[in-house]
Design a protein around this motif. Structure first.
Motif, PDB file in Angstrom:
ATOM      1  N   ILE A 194      11.918  32.541  56.500  1.00 52.96           N
ATOM      2  CA  ILE A 194      11.142  32.388  57.849  1.00 52.96           C
ATOM      3  C   ILE A 194      10.768  33.608  58.317  1.00 52.96           C
ATOM      4  CG2 ILE A 194      11.999  31.860  60.268  1.00 52.96           C
ATOM      5  CD1 ILE A 194      13.813  29.478  59.233  1.00 52.96           C
ATOM      6  N   THR A 195      11.714  34.527  58.037  1.00 50.74           N
ATOM      7  CA  THR A 195      11.473  36.045  58.874  1.00 50.74           C
ATOM      8  C   THR A 195      10.369  36.661  58.108  1.00 50.74           C
ATOM      9  OG1 THR A 195      13.270  36.935  57.665  1.00 50.74           O
ATOM     10  CG2 THR A 195      13.585  36.384  59.917  1.00 50.74           C
ATOM     11  N   ARG A 196      10.726  36.836  56.676  1.00 50.17           N
ATOM     12  CA  ARG A 196       9.593  37.562  55.826  1.00 50.17           C
ATOM     13  C   ARG A 196       8.422  37.046  55.195  1.00 50.17           C
ATOM     14  NH1 ARG A 196      13.315  42.234  53.363  1.00 50.17           N
ATOM     15  NH2 ARG A 196      15.215  42.231  54.802  1.00 50.17           N
ATOM     16  N   LEU A 197       8.583  35.700  55.047  1.00 49.82           N
ATOM     17  CA  LEU A 197       7.573  34.968  54.456  1.00 49.82           C
ATOM     18  C   LEU A 197       6.555  33.997  55.267  1.00 49.82           C
ATOM     19  CD1 LEU A 197       8.804  33.836  51.031  1.00 49.82           C
ATOM     20  CD2 LEU A 197       7.539  35.942  51.586  1.00 49.82           C
ATOM     21  N   VAL A 198       7.047  34.071  56.607  1.00 51.45           N
ATOM     22  CA  VAL A 198       6.190  33.293  57.579  1.00 51.45           C
ATOM     23  C   VAL A 198       5.913  34.417  58.752  1.00 51.45           C
ATOM     24  CG1 VAL A 198       6.334  31.029  59.310  1.00 51.45           C
ATOM     25  CG2 VAL A 198       7.326  31.107  56.855  1.00 51.45           C
ATOM     26  N   ILE A 199       7.186  34.526  59.459  1.00 53.81           N
ATOM     27  CA  ILE A 199       6.846  35.435  60.765  1.00 53.81           C
ATOM     28  C   ILE A 199       6.242  36.675  60.405  1.00 53.81           C
ATOM     29  CG2 ILE A 199       7.967  36.896  62.742  1.00 53.81           C
ATOM     30  CD1 ILE A 199      10.175  34.486  62.603  1.00 53.81           C
ATOM     31  N   TYR A 200       6.618  37.265  59.389  1.00 49.95           N
ATOM     32  CA  TYR A 200       6.179  38.550  58.957  1.00 49.95           C
ATOM     33  C   TYR A 200       4.600  38.947  58.637  1.00 49.95           C
ATOM     34  CZ  TYR A 200       5.395  43.183  56.449  1.00 49.95           C
ATOM     35  OH  TYR A 200       5.077  44.307  55.911  1.00 49.95           O
ATOM     36  N   PRO A 201       4.232  37.816  57.814  1.00 49.94           N
ATOM     37  CA  PRO A 201       2.616  37.931  57.240  1.00 49.94           C
ATOM     38  C   PRO A 201       1.924  37.109  58.286  1.00 49.94           C
ATOM     39  CG  PRO A 201       3.942  36.290  56.106  1.00 49.94           C
ATOM     40  CD  PRO A 201       4.865  36.963  56.822  1.00 49.94           C
ATOM     41  N   PHE A 202       2.323  36.198  59.071  1.00 54.83           N
ATOM     42  CA  PHE A 202       1.386  35.546  59.741  1.00 54.83           C
ATOM     43  C   PHE A 202       1.263  35.855  61.293  1.00 54.83           C
ATOM     44  CE2 PHE A 202       2.218  32.473  56.326  1.00 54.83           C
ATOM     45  CZ  PHE A 202       1.053  32.209  55.689  1.00 54.83           C
ATOM     46  N   TRP A 203       2.394  36.925  61.491  1.00 53.56           N
ATOM     47  CA  TRP A 203       2.544  37.162  62.826  1.00 53.56           C
ATOM     48  C   TRP A 203       2.419  38.685  63.151  1.00 53.56           C
ATOM     49  CZ3 TRP A 203       7.516  38.354  65.677  1.00 53.56           C
ATOM     50  CH2 TRP A 203       7.683  38.726  66.985  1.00 53.56           C
ATOM     51  N   VAL A 204       3.126  39.527  62.613  1.00 49.30           N
ATOM     52  CA  VAL A 204       3.158  40.835  62.691  1.00 49.30           C
ATOM     53  C   VAL A 204       1.873  41.417  61.570  1.00 49.30           C
ATOM     54  CG1 VAL A 204       4.467  42.777  62.118  1.00 49.30           C
ATOM     55  CG2 VAL A 204       5.498  41.075  62.728  1.00 49.30           C
ATOM     56  N   VAL A 205       1.783  41.026  60.302  1.00 43.33           N
ATOM     57  CA  VAL A 205       0.783  41.684  59.540  1.00 43.33           C
ATOM     58  C   VAL A 205      -0.499  41.368  60.000  1.00 43.33           C
ATOM     59  CG1 VAL A 205      -0.226  41.770  57.009  1.00 43.33           C
ATOM     60  CG2 VAL A 205       2.183  41.830  57.571  1.00 43.33           C
ATOM     61  N   HIS A 206      -0.721  39.988  60.550  1.00 44.96           N
ATOM     62  CA  HIS A 206      -1.823  39.417  61.449  1.00 44.96           C
ATOM     63  C   HIS A 206      -2.525  40.346  62.538  1.00 44.96           C
ATOM     64  CE1 HIS A 206      -4.005  36.917  63.925  1.00 44.96           C
ATOM     65  NE2 HIS A 206      -4.775  36.492  62.750  1.00 44.96           N
TER      66      HIS A 206
END
Length: 341
Positions: free
Chosen positions: A237-249
């Motif tokens: 959830i944190t590194r394959l969902v939140i991180y790429p689609f929220w932070v990296v985006h």
């Protein structure tokens, strides 16, 4: 950057920084009946010591040559090398103390981060990370968060070269270098808002990994299995969902739309994407272990934590009490450092 460097003295960045914590962790280990236990010592042998120092496993041909040279049978040579490698392994009590220290750090820094990020508007609307950039105020909470994280990752970086070498040594080296560089560059470029989000997302899953290690060292296998499954879900959830689609985006797209192109855009996004590639590789390894934990009732051997050059044949062979596959889940699981991830 000068202010940040002042908080990185040698005793903070060295592996010995966690030593005082053993004053607390060791009594806990003794309560859980985790003994220090000195490893079995291999009898001195100059020829085999050179083989051990070469960090390579001898093949069949080399074993035959060593057998003739020493007048030992091949199984005795394999057993000597296994015992010698086990001498380099840290004791379970030591690993328990180190994991307890990391669990305390991850839990404390996550609580601290959530406390000050919860009331920050850019946590819920990442576009606000870039409003009025780079002329944004640096709060004392952001500075303390950065100083603590940078100190911790420097300590992990240096301890890698002292600890027993693991199979994921290169991956962890790349991860720590990218993380340290990202923290430093983002601080220098006053990207503290998005930087604290990145660090918070990374710390969330590590709590459950260290807790699973503690349960494993205490031989609470069911608790270990459950915590590892929770870690796997949290990692996803944190590194394959939140991180790429929220932070990296936000760094990749929103910063370009709001701020426009800036000098470090390519570098920062490149490093963030390197971390994402590492996350995918690690999740593949983690998922394999978690699936076995769910369907077989125990966490299987962790491929990321084995000592370099060890093999199943060497672990399970040899005369005397051998480690059978049935017991491998209890002794070969989650025994590395490290992540963290």
């Amino acid at each position: 950057m000068g202010r940040l460097r002042l908080l990185l003295p040698h005793h903070v960045t060295s592996p010995g920084f966690s030593s005082p914590w053993r004053l607390v962790a060791k009594p806990c280990a003794r309560i859980l009946q985790i003994q220090a236990g000195a490893p079995r010592q291999a009898q001195p042998n100059a020829v085999l010591e050179r083989v051990h120092q070469s960090k390579t496993s001898p093949d069949t041909r080399q074993l035959e040559g060593l057998s003739k040279q020493l007048d030992w049978d091949e199984r005795k040579i394999q057993r000597w090398l296994r015992v010698r490698r086990n001498q380099d392994r840290p004791a379970v009590q030591k690993k328990f103390c180190e994991s307890m220290w990391r669990l305390t750090f991850y839990f404390g820094i996550l609580v601290y981060a959530v406390r000050h990020l919860w009331s920050s508007p850019w946590t819920w609307d990442t576009r606000q990370c870039w409003f009025n950039y780079p002329f944004q105020h640096q709060s004392s909470e952001q500075f303390i968060h950065y100083a603590a994280e940078l100190s911790f990752y420097w300590s992990l970086m240096f301890s890698q070269f002292i600890d027993v070498k693991r199979k994921d040594f290169i991956l962890m080296l790349v991860h720590h270098l990218a993380t340290i560089f990202l923290i430093t560059v983002s601080y220098a470029n006053n990207m503290l808002r998005v930087g604290t989000l990145v660090m918070c997302v990374h710390d969330a899953s590590d709590i459950f990994l260290e807790a699973a290690k503690l349960a494993n060292y205490a031989k609470c296998q069911r608790l270990c299995d459950g915590l590892f499954v929770v870690f796997s879900v949290t990692f996803f959830i944190t590194r394959l969902v939140i991180y790429p689609f929220w932070v990296v985006h936000s760094v990749l797209i929103e910063s370009w739309e709001i701020v426009g192109p800036y000098g470090s855009w390519w570098l920062l996004n490149g490093l963030l994407l390197v971390l994402q590639v590492l996350h995918v590789i690690w999740f593949y390894l983690i998922a394999r272990i978690a699936i076995k934990a769910v369907f077989k009732g125990k966490v299987a051997k962790d491929d990321r934590s084995d000592i370099e050059s060890s093999s199943d044949e060497e672990i399970y062979s040899g005369s005397g009490p051998s480690l059978k596959p049935k017991d491998a889940g209890h002794t070969g699981t989650l025994n590395g450092d490290a992540h963290d991830h």
